[in-house]
Design a protein around this motif. Structure first.
Motif, short mmCIF file in Angstrom:
data_model
loop_
_atom_site.label_atom_id
_atom_site.label_comp_id
_atom_site.label_asym_id
_atom_site.label_seq_id
_atom_site.Cartn_x
_atom_site.Cartn_y
_atom_site.Cartn_z
N ARG A 236 27.09 38.13 47.73
CA ARG A 236 28.13 38.67 46.86
C ARG A 236 29.25 37.64 46.67
NH1 ARG A 236 30.32 43.27 51.03
NH2 ARG A 236 31.26 41.87 52.54
N ARG A 237 29.98 37.78 45.57
CA ARG A 237 31.03 36.82 45.28
C ARG A 237 32.05 37.45 44.36
NH1 ARG A 237 27.39 32.94 41.33
NH2 ARG A 237 27.20 34.41 39.60
N ARG A 238 33.20 36.88 44.31
CA ARG A 238 34.23 37.34 43.38
C ARG A 238 33.92 36.76 42.01
NH1 ARG A 238 37.86 41.28 44.41
NH2 ARG A 238 39.34 40.21 43.05
N PRO A 239 33.80 37.58 40.99
CA PRO A 239 33.45 37.07 39.67
C PRO A 239 34.63 36.41 38.97
CG PRO A 239 33.79 39.42 39.57
CD PRO A 239 33.92 39.02 41.02
N LEU A 284 33.70 48.54 41.32
CA LEU A 284 34.27 48.58 39.97
C LEU A 284 35.76 48.91 40.05
CD1 LEU A 284 33.96 48.77 36.82
CD2 LEU A 284 33.45 51.20 37.18
N GLY A 285 36.57 48.11 39.37
CA GLY A 285 37.99 48.39 39.25
C GLY A 285 38.30 49.00 37.89
N PRO A 342 35.01 43.88 37.31
CA PRO A 342 34.04 43.84 38.41
C PRO A 342 34.64 43.17 39.64
CG PRO A 342 33.55 42.11 36.82
CD PRO A 342 34.74 42.86 36.28
N GLU A 343 35.03 43.96 40.62
CA GLU A 343 35.68 43.42 41.81
C GLU A 343 34.68 42.84 42.81
OE1 GLU A 343 38.17 46.46 43.37
OE2 GLU A 343 39.58 46.38 41.69
N GLU A 344 33.42 43.22 42.68
CA GLU A 344 32.38 42.68 43.56
C GLU A 344 31.07 42.74 42.82
OE1 GLU A 344 32.15 43.38 48.05
OE2 GLU A 344 30.58 44.68 47.27
N THR A 345 30.29 41.66 42.89
CA THR A 345 29.01 41.61 42.19
C THR A 345 27.93 41.11 43.13
OG1 THR A 345 29.42 39.36 41.40
CG2 THR A 345 30.08 41.18 39.95
N VAL A 346 26.68 41.38 42.75
CA VAL A 346 25.52 40.84 43.44
C VAL A 346 24.60 40.23 42.40
CG1 VAL A 346 25.61 42.45 45.37
CG2 VAL A 346 24.30 43.06 43.34
#
Length: 534
Positions: A236-239, A284-285, A342-346
């Motif tokens: 995961r990473r910060r977009p 999700l923000g 998107p506060e966190e993605t995979v």
């Protein structure tokens, strides 16, 4: 992530039996009354008072009401749960920043900064429980540990787990703890039990390579949880900020239905932007700005990547919380700016193609897309509630067997819809079912109205049927009666019903009529028309 690394330390606040608490609060039911929430005719949540009376999750409605005749029954409603939970989330946010909604009834927040501010974790927990109880009136429990899974189980036991001891805390717990709501790990838990693996500690002792070979990727994820490690892989990473989407609302949004309609379009655009980069959103923000400059925001955490429908649902739930919350501060004006971030993605490479298409491959066709655009156009003209499609559900009567769903919402049949239903009306079902049954008079050859005996027989041969729209018609043929026993477990409240299928002679229009009639032991009129056949 190496085997020795630790996930971040989280505080989880959990409201026990939240679906029941929300339903009872909306209905004004005292907490001392037994209550349960049902889906597909089975109990999915029940109050502590109901559990004391013998009610359990998974129990059939009839058995639950037999054990507790005074049980208050509510239908499952995700929108209601999310809307009322906003008061709890707001109360938590008044003390701690960075709140994430895991699901209605559960929120998670990083504990490090807040614990330093309040002088330690234990003072923080005591202050938070008291504050939420006063501000929202909700009963809650809190727990602290490394990772969301361990922190949630700690909240169920209302205890903080000392730092670095998450694996020791989880070890003696049963493997059934892996089967959390929405996890879909029931089959895995059943298999582990049959293999003699009863505790999380025993499961964690297996090597990850052996788990992968025997249980697959889902088993590896469960193994990570049982070992006290993070529930998500390290990819995961910060977009980048340009993945967020913003919509200017003119006129401002002041109604939930208008927000829900806008959410569909915005969710698809948001999802397509992530999919183009091979990403999927897991946190999700949702942020909004009102005409008076008020800033609203909330983070929604999801264990699985969010689909467009899942994104739209969370936007609708959040707006219901902001605009219609029963307690707490509500916006003083309409929303003019809506932003999804998107506060966190995979990585999305492992996701199925159907997820990106927005549905199963069988449904994603040019014809289906054309029909969907037409229905969305009609919704734009007459409103989101004006276009509905039918979904078959379980039930005994024709009205219970069909549920109408707004276009764009999930068309998933209720669990158990195809199971056998005792005393269910045999097919075919009526083509037209009335919202309000029409009065009727069923008479014998002597002109007297018929009844149904205790042995489920008519008191005489049906000779004429008088409908509400005309005079009596001769009965050509008939079938039944089909008995239905209602509330037989409640003394003094039980009543018998029966259904009768009839074919009537031509009326003024010159066409024979096939109808479904209903007889009830109590009430006036005794006979009504439930529906008519083509």
């Amino acid at each position: 992530m190496s085997r020795g690394s630790q996930p971040p330390r989280l505080l989880v606040l959990w409201c026990p039996d939240w679906p029941v608490a929300a339903a009872a609060a909306e209905a004004g039911l005292p907490v001392t009354e037994p209550a349960a929430v049902l889906a597909a005719n089975r109990v999915v949540a029940c109050s502590a008072v109901a559990r004391a009376a013998g009610i359990r999750r998974g129990m059939r409605r009839r058995e639950a009401q037999y054990r507790c005749p005074e049980l208050a029954v509510f239908a499952e409603d995700d929108d209601r749960d999310a809307r009322l939970f906003e008061t709890v989330t707001t109360a938590v946010e008044e003390l701690i920043v960075g709140v994430e909604v895991v699901r209605p009834g559960v929120v998670a927040v990083p504990v490090a900064g807040a614990s330093r501010y309040f002088g330690g974790e234990r003072p923080l927990l005591e202050r938070l429980v008291d504050h939420v109880s006063v501000r929202s009136g909700a009963e809650c429990q809190v727990g602290v540990s490394e990772g969301l899974f361990a922190a949630t189980l700690a909240a169920h036991r209302a205890r903080p787990v000392p730092a670095g001891t998450a694996a020791e805390f989880l070890a003696p717990l049963g493997v059934q703890e892996l089967d959390r709501p929405g996890s879909g790990r029931g089959e895995l838990v059943d298999l582990l039990r049959r293999l003699g693996i009863r505790t999380l500690g025993a499961f964690a002792q297996l090597s990850e390579r052996d788990v992968l070979a025997r249980f697959g990727a889902d088993g590896v994820l469960a193994h990570r949880l049982a070992s006290g490690r993070d529930e998500r892989p390290p990819g995961r990473r910060r977009p980048a900020p340009d993945l967020a989407v913003t919509e200017m609302c003119d006129p401002p949004l002041e109604r939930v239905d208008a927000a829900a309609f806008l959410a569909r379009t915005l969710a698809n655009r948001f999802h397509e932007g992530l999919a183009a980069r091979g990403l999927a959103c897991t946190r999700l923000g949702i942020h909004a700005t009102t005409e008076h400059g008020e800033e609203l925001g909330r983070s929604w955490r999801c264990a699985e990547p969010l689909t467009p429908d899942g994104i739209a649902d969370r936007v609708r739930w959040q707006f219901e919380g902001w605009l219609t919350r029963g307690r707490g501060r509500t916006p003083t004006s309409g929303v003019t700016v809506l932003r999804l971030e998107p506060e966190e993605t995979v990585e999305g490479s492992a996701l199925q193609l159907g997820l990106w298409a927005g549905g199963s491959g069988a449904e994603h066709t040019p014809e289906a897309d054309k029909a969907a655009r037409a229905l969305v156009h009609v919704q734009g003209l007459i409103g989101p509630e004006g276009v509905c499609t039918a979904v078959f559900d379980g039930g005994r009567s024709p009205a219970e067997q069909v549920r109408f769903v707004r276009w764009g919402d999930r068309r998933t049949p209720a669990e158990g819809h195809d199971a056998p239903w005792p005393e269910r009306l045999p097919g075919p079902s009526p083509a037209t079912v009335f919202d309000e049954p029409q009065p009727a008079v069923v008479a014998g050859e002597d002109g007297r109205q018929l009844d149904v005996t205790d042995r489920h027989r008519l008191t005489a041969w049906p000779w004429t049927v008088e409908l509400g729209d005309g005079g009596p018609r001769r009965v050509r043929n008939w079938a039944g009666p089909w008995p239905v026993t209602a509330r037989w477990w409640v003394p003094g409240d039980r009543g018998r019903c029966a259904r009768l299928q009839v074919v009537l002679d031509s009326g003024e229009g010159g066409q024979p009529l096939a109808a479904l009639l209903r007889w009830q032991e109590r009430g006036d009129p005794k006979w009504t028309v439930e529906g008519v056949y083509d």
